[in-house]
Design a protein around this motif. Structure first.
Motif, PDB file in Angstrom:
ATOM      1  N   ARG A   1      47.059 -14.059 -13.277  1.00  0.00           N
ATOM      2  CA  ARG A   1      46.865 -13.826 -14.708  1.00  0.00           C
ATOM      3  C   ARG A   1      47.324 -15.058 -15.489  1.00  0.00           C
ATOM      4  O   ARG A   1      48.473 -15.491 -15.351  1.00  0.00           O
ATOM      5  CB  ARG A   1      47.675 -12.610 -15.130  1.00  0.00           C
ATOM      6  CG  ARG A   1      47.551 -12.241 -16.598  1.00  0.00           C
ATOM      7  CD  ARG A   1      48.423 -11.030 -16.871  1.00  0.00           C
ATOM      8  NE  ARG A   1      48.407 -10.636 -18.260  1.00  0.00           N
ATOM      9  CZ  ARG A   1      49.206  -9.715 -18.785  1.00  0.00           C
ATOM     10  NH1 ARG A   1      50.071  -9.082 -17.995  1.00  0.00           N
ATOM     11  NH2 ARG A   1      49.131  -9.408 -20.061  1.00  0.00           N
TER      12      ARG A   1
ATOM     13  N   ALA B   1      46.699 -17.435 -21.959  1.00  0.00           N
ATOM     14  CA  ALA B   1      45.581 -16.813 -22.664  1.00  0.00           C
ATOM     15  C   ALA B   1      46.080 -16.167 -23.961  1.00  0.00           C
ATOM     16  O   ALA B   1      47.151 -15.553 -23.985  1.00  0.00           O
ATOM     17  CB  ALA B   1      44.903 -15.771 -21.779  1.00  0.00           C
ATOM     18  N   PRO B   2      45.344 -16.293 -25.066  1.00  0.00           N
ATOM     19  CA  PRO B   2      45.845 -15.824 -26.377  1.00  0.00           C
ATOM     20  C   PRO B   2      46.104 -14.331 -26.441  1.00  0.00           C
ATOM     21  O   PRO B   2      46.914 -13.874 -27.261  1.00  0.00           O
ATOM     22  CB  PRO B   2      44.705 -16.235 -27.339  1.00  0.00           C
ATOM     23  CG  PRO B   2      43.513 -16.490 -26.479  1.00  0.00           C
ATOM     24  CD  PRO B   2      44.029 -16.949 -25.163  1.00  0.00           C
ATOM     25  N   GLU B   3      45.457 -13.543 -25.600  1.00  0.00           N
ATOM     26  CA  GLU B   3      45.664 -12.087 -25.671  1.00  0.00           C
ATOM     27  C   GLU B   3      46.958 -11.633 -25.021  1.00  0.00           C
ATOM     28  O   GLU B   3      47.358 -10.474 -25.149  1.00  0.00           O
ATOM     29  CB  GLU B   3      44.482 -11.346 -25.019  1.00  0.00           C
ATOM     30  CG  GLU B   3      44.333 -11.582 -23.521  1.00  0.00           C
ATOM     31  CD  GLU B   3      43.442 -12.765 -23.183  1.00  0.00           C
ATOM     32  OE1 GLU B   3      43.001 -12.855 -22.020  1.00  0.00           O
ATOM     33  OE2 GLU B   3      43.201 -13.593 -24.081  1.00  0.00           O
ATOM     34  N   ASN B   4      47.643 -12.519 -24.319  1.00  0.00           N
ATOM     35  CA  ASN B   4      48.873 -12.130 -23.623  1.00  0.00           C
ATOM     36  C   ASN B   4      50.087 -12.209 -24.542  1.00  0.00           C
ATOM     37  O   ASN B   4      50.127 -13.008 -25.488  1.00  0.00           O
ATOM     38  CB  ASN B   4      49.095 -13.016 -22.399  1.00  0.00           C
ATOM     39  CG  ASN B   4      48.097 -12.718 -21.296  1.00  0.00           C
ATOM     40  OD1 ASN B   4      47.708 -11.574 -21.109  1.00  0.00           O
ATOM     41  ND2 ASN B   4      47.667 -13.760 -20.590  1.00  0.00           N
ATOM     42  N   ASP B   5      51.082 -11.375 -24.270  1.00  0.00           N
ATOM     43  CA  ASP B   5      52.322 -11.329 -25.049  1.00  0.00           C
ATOM     44  C   ASP B   5      53.349 -12.242 -24.399  1.00  0.00           C
ATOM     45  O   ASP B   5      53.868 -11.916 -23.324  1.00  0.00           O
ATOM     46  CB  ASP B   5      52.845  -9.893 -25.105  1.00  0.00           C
ATOM     47  CG  ASP B   5      54.168  -9.788 -25.857  1.00  0.00           C
ATOM     48  OD1 ASP B   5      54.590 -10.782 -26.469  1.00  0.00           O
ATOM     49  OD2 ASP B   5      54.776  -8.703 -25.818  1.00  0.00           O
TER      50      ASP B   5
END
Length: 374
Positions: free
Chosen positions: A64, A68-72
Motif C-alpha cells: 500500500r 497516496a493522498p487518500e491515506n491518513d
C-alpha cells in the motif's frame, strides 16, 4: 510488515538530501544505517514515517502506497514508531503517564488497560520501580528506555531509532543498547541509525551504508565491516575501526590526543581498565620517544623529519588493540635503552603488551605494540 522504498528523494529548497533511495525491509529484520554525518540517514527515517514528506518516489507498506493522498498519515505513522535521540518525553507526566497518554487518546484504550500494558513495558525495559518518576528525576539512559517503552505502548509493527544513544553519557549507552538487543531477539522489525559500530555488527541482519544521499552499499554485517566492496565504504570503515593521529613535534596537544583515544575505546566498548592501559602504553611510548636520551636531538629529529604518526586499530576477531608508531629511521629505535633511563617506561609497556615489534618498512621506522582490548 514489508516496506518497499523506491526512488525516494527529499529536497529542502535547493539542497538535495536524499537522491534515489531504493530498499526493501522485511518483517523481523534489524537494519542498521551507518555513514558520515549529513548524508541523509535521519531524514530517511523521518520520511519513512512521514514526519517529513518525501519530494518524490514511493513508500509501500505491505503493497500500500502511504504517499497516496487518500491515506491518513497519522494512522500509518502509528504502525512505525520512532525513538529520537532527544527522548521527547512529556516533562509534566510521570514515566507511567508518558506511556498511557497515547494509547488512551489515540488507540482509545481504557486508562486501566493502558496502565496495565504500560507497567508491563516498564518492566521490560527495567524500570518497573520508577513508574512514578518524572523525566527530570531519571538519568538520560533511563529517559531513553522510557521513550522506547512509550513507543512500544502504541503497538507498532516497526520501530525506527534515530541515533538513540548519541545524547547519552558513555556509561549509559549499554543499558539502552541492551533493551534494543532484547527487542531484536524478540523479532521486532527495526531500522536503526547508529554510530555504535560493534552494536550494528552484532544485532543487525543487514547494514546499509549511506553516503551523499543514496544507499551506497548494503549487505550482511560481516560483508560491510570486514569486506566492503566499494571505495567510500572501505574508507569509512577504516576511519571508524582505526584512530589516526599525527604528532608534528613535541608540542602536540596531549589532552586532545588522549580524549580521542578514550573515545575510540568507548566506541568499541573496551572495559575501563583496558582504556586506561591503552592510554598508559601510548603515554609511556611517547615518553621514550621524546623524553629520554639526548632529548633535544630526538625532538629535533621528529620535527625535521615529518613528525610521528600513530594509528590505533581494533581487531574484533582477536579482541586485540594495536598501536603503531611510524617515524623517520633517523630517530633510531625508540625502545633502545638509554643510560639516563631507569627502565620504568619499558617495564610498563612490556607488562601491558603481548607484542612489541620494531622494523623498517617502506623507509620508515615502525613500532607495533599489541595488547588485549578487554
Amino acid at each position: 510488515m514489508n516496506i518497499l522504498v523506491e526512488h525516494l528523494s527529499k529536497h529542502f529548497g535547493d539542497a538535495i538530501v536524499l537522491k534515489d533511495i531504493n530498499v526493501e525491509i522485511n518483517s523481523g529484520e534489524v537494519i542498521s544505517i551507518i555513514g558520515p554525518s549529513g548524508t541523509g540517514k535521519s531524514t530517511f527515517l523521518r520520511c519513512l514515517n512521514l514526519l517529513e514528506m518525501p519530494t518524490g518516489g514511493s513508500i509501500r507498506l505491505d503493497g500500500r502506497d502511504i504517499l497516496a493522498p487518500e491515506n491518513d498519515p497519522a494512522a500509518l505513522r502509528r504502525k512505525m514508531g520512532m525513538v529520537f535521540q532527544s527522548f521527547n518525553l512529556f516533562d509534566h507526566l510521570t514515566a507511567l503517564g508518558n506511556l498511557t497518554i497515547g494509547p488512551v487518546r489515540l488507540l482509545k484504550k481504557s486508562p486501566e488497560e493502558a496502565a496495565k500494558k504500560a507497567r508491563e513495558l516498564l518492566a521490560l525495559v527495567g524500570l518497573a520501580a520508577r513508574e512514578n518518576a518524572f523525566p527530570d528525576e531519571l538519568s538520560g539512559g533511563q529517559q531513553q528506555r522510557v521513550a522506547i517503552a512509550r513507543c512500544l505502548s502504541m503497538d507498532p509493527e516497526v520501530i525506527l531509532f534515530d541515533e538513540p544513544t548519541s545524547a547519552l553519557d558513555p556509561t549509559m549507552v549499554s543499558e539502552v543498547l541492551g533493551v534494543i538487543r532484547r527487542l531484536a531477539a524478540d523479532g521486532m522489525t527495526m531500522v536503526i541509525v547508529t554510530h555504535e559500530m560493534k552494536f550494528a555488527r552484532d544485532v543487525s541482519t543487514r547494514v546499509l551504508y549511506m553516503d551523499e544521499g543514496v544507499i551506497y552499499e548494503e549487505g550482511r554485517p560481516a560483508d560491510i565491516f570486514d569486506n566492503p566492496r566499494r571505495e567510500k565504504t572501505r574508507a569509512f570503515i577504516y576511519r571508524i575501526r582505526n584512530l589516526s593521529y599525527h604528532l608534528a613535534d613535541e608540542a602536540y596537544d596531549y589532552y586532545d590526543m588522549m580524549s580521542r583515544v578514550e573515545a575510540f575505546g568507548r566506541r568499541h566498548f573496551f572495559p575501563e581498565k583496558a582504556i586506561g592501559n591503552l592510554m598508559l602504553v601510548i603515554e609511556e611510548t611517547l615518553h621514550l620517544c621524546l623524553g629520554e636520551g639526548d632529548v633535544e636531538a630526538r625532538r629535533a629529529c621528529v620535527r625535521n623529519t615529518g613528525g610521528l604518526e600513530m594509528i590505533v586499530a581494533f581487531s574484533e576477531q582477536g579482541n586485540e588493540v594495536s598501536v603503531v608508531f611510524t617515524a623517520d629511521p633517523a630517530l633510531e629505535t625508540i625502545l633502545n635503552p638509554c643510560e639516563e633511563s631507569d627502565g620504568m617506561s619499558r617495564n610498563i609497556i612490556s607488562g601491558l603488551t603481548s607484542t612489541v615489534r620494531e622494523e623498517i618498512e617502506d623507509g620508515r621506522l615502525r613500532l607495533t605494540l599489541v595488547m588485549r582490548a578487554g
